[in-house]
Design an enzyme around this catalytic site. Structure first.
Site, PDB file in Angstrom:
ATOM      1  N   LYS A 155      -8.279   1.304  -7.205  1.00 29.35           N
ATOM      2  CA  LYS A 155      -7.383   1.895  -6.720  1.00 29.35           C
ATOM      3  C   LYS A 155      -6.220   1.512  -6.943  1.00 29.35           C
ATOM      4  O   LYS A 155      -5.941   1.295  -7.813  1.00 29.35           O
ATOM      5  CB  LYS A 155      -7.061   2.339  -5.295  1.00 29.35           C
ATOM      6  CG  LYS A 155      -8.997   2.067  -4.445  1.00 29.35           C
ATOM      7  CD  LYS A 155      -7.820   1.274  -2.693  1.00 29.35           C
ATOM      8  CE  LYS A 155      -9.363   1.585  -1.921  1.00 29.35           C
ATOM      9  NZ  LYS A 155      -9.488   2.746  -1.088  1.00 29.35           N
ATOM     10  N   CYS A 176      -3.709   2.905  -5.687  1.00 34.46           N
ATOM     11  CA  CYS A 176      -2.908   2.772  -4.818  1.00 34.46           C
ATOM     12  C   CYS A 176      -2.147   0.549  -4.975  1.00 34.46           C
ATOM     13  O   CYS A 176      -2.501  -0.088  -5.114  1.00 34.46           O
ATOM     14  CB  CYS A 176      -3.380   2.295  -3.091  1.00 34.46           C
ATOM     15  SG  CYS A 176      -2.272   1.379  -1.832  1.00 34.46           S
ATOM     16  N   HIS A 184      -2.369  -3.374  -3.659  1.00 33.10           N
ATOM     17  CA  HIS A 184      -3.413  -3.191  -2.881  1.00 33.10           C
ATOM     18  C   HIS A 184      -4.641  -2.708  -4.114  1.00 33.10           C
ATOM     19  O   HIS A 184      -5.957  -3.517  -4.219  1.00 33.10           O
ATOM     20  CB  HIS A 184      -3.781  -1.240  -2.127  1.00 33.10           C
ATOM     21  CG  HIS A 184      -5.027  -1.710  -2.106  1.00 33.10           C
ATOM     22  ND1 HIS A 184      -5.737  -0.910  -1.163  1.00 33.10           N
ATOM     23  CD2 HIS A 184      -6.891  -2.431  -1.672  1.00 33.10           C
ATOM     24  CE1 HIS A 184      -6.388  -0.816  -0.706  1.00 33.10           C
ATOM     25  NE2 HIS A 184      -6.637  -1.960  -0.395  1.00 33.10           N
ATOM     26  N   HIS A 238       0.900  -1.050   0.261  1.00 32.12           N
ATOM     27  CA  HIS A 238      -0.042  -0.273   0.106  1.00 32.12           C
ATOM     28  C   HIS A 238       0.423   1.139  -0.590  1.00 32.12           C
ATOM     29  O   HIS A 238       1.946   1.202   0.623  1.00 32.12           O
ATOM     30  CB  HIS A 238      -1.938  -0.181   1.000  1.00 32.12           C
ATOM     31  CG  HIS A 238      -2.110  -1.351   1.467  1.00 32.12           C
ATOM     32  ND1 HIS A 238      -3.046  -0.833   1.044  1.00 32.12           N
ATOM     33  CD2 HIS A 238      -1.956  -2.178   1.958  1.00 32.12           C
ATOM     34  CE1 HIS A 238      -3.708  -2.299   1.204  1.00 32.12           C
ATOM     35  NE2 HIS A 238      -2.471  -3.241   2.242  1.00 32.12           N
ATOM     36  N   TYR A 255      -2.125  -1.174   9.121  1.00 31.69           N
ATOM     37  CA  TYR A 255      -0.832  -1.531   7.859  1.00 31.69           C
ATOM     38  C   TYR A 255       0.039  -2.677   9.276  1.00 31.69           C
ATOM     39  O   TYR A 255      -0.369  -2.034  10.748  1.00 31.69           O
ATOM     40  CB  TYR A 255       0.325  -1.269   7.893  1.00 31.69           C
ATOM     41  CG  TYR A 255      -0.332   0.028   6.587  1.00 31.69           C
ATOM     42  CD1 TYR A 255      -1.206  -0.497   5.337  1.00 31.69           C
ATOM     43  CD2 TYR A 255      -0.957   1.049   7.000  1.00 31.69           C
ATOM     44  CE1 TYR A 255      -2.251   0.052   4.686  1.00 31.69           C
ATOM     45  CE2 TYR A 255      -1.567   2.282   6.018  1.00 31.69           C
ATOM     46  CZ  TYR A 255      -2.331   1.658   4.931  1.00 31.69           C
ATOM     47  OH  TYR A 255      -3.000   2.281   4.209  1.00 31.69           O
TER      48      TYR A 255
END
Length: 130
Positions: free
Chosen positions: A122, A124, A116, A10, A39
């Site tokens: 996304k 990310c 991710h 991420h 995380y």
């Protein structure tokens, strides 16, 4: 220890060069209703690796994939404008991420490594995870 079969990368989705700490992320996540930082590891701009949520605990970083994964996050991911996705990893972050992923793969043989964005619509982590 939990069974781990995935390492998910991420970014903090913060502007290039902006310092962010585990404490900052913890505050953001708690404000969203999380129990703790989501995380397991956070890689700072200087390449130092910091523990977030203990590895033995299920993370909160990728809906539907938390139970059997490790969440690794690097600080950055957006251009200086704070909106445009960009691979902002510093040279030290790149080295640290590579070393951390190698160590995790040694500890969890057979675990895959994904961004991710492989699981959510996304940008990310704002680079192609290989």
């Amino acid at each position: 220890m939990r069974k781990i079969d995935d390492i998910i990368i991420h970014c903090t989705a913060t502007a290039e060069g902006r310092d962010v700490s585990v404490a900052d992320i913890r505050r953001w996540h708690k404000a969203r209703g999380f129990v703790d930082v989501g995380y397991h590891y956070v890689v700072y701009l200087d390449g130092s690796v910091h523990e977030g949520r203990p590895l033995a605990q299920v993370g909160a970083h990728c809906r539907g994939h938390n139970a059997h994964s490790v969440g690794v996050c690097y600080v950055g991911g957006l251009a200086a404008d704070g909106r445009t996705p960009k691979d902002t990893r510093t040279a030290r972050q790149r080295v640290a991420l590579e070393a951390l992923v190698q160590l995790l793969r040694l500890n969890f043989p057979g675990a895959g490594v994904h961004g991710h964005n492989a699981y959510a619509a996304k940008a990310c982590p704002c680079y192609e995870v290989k």
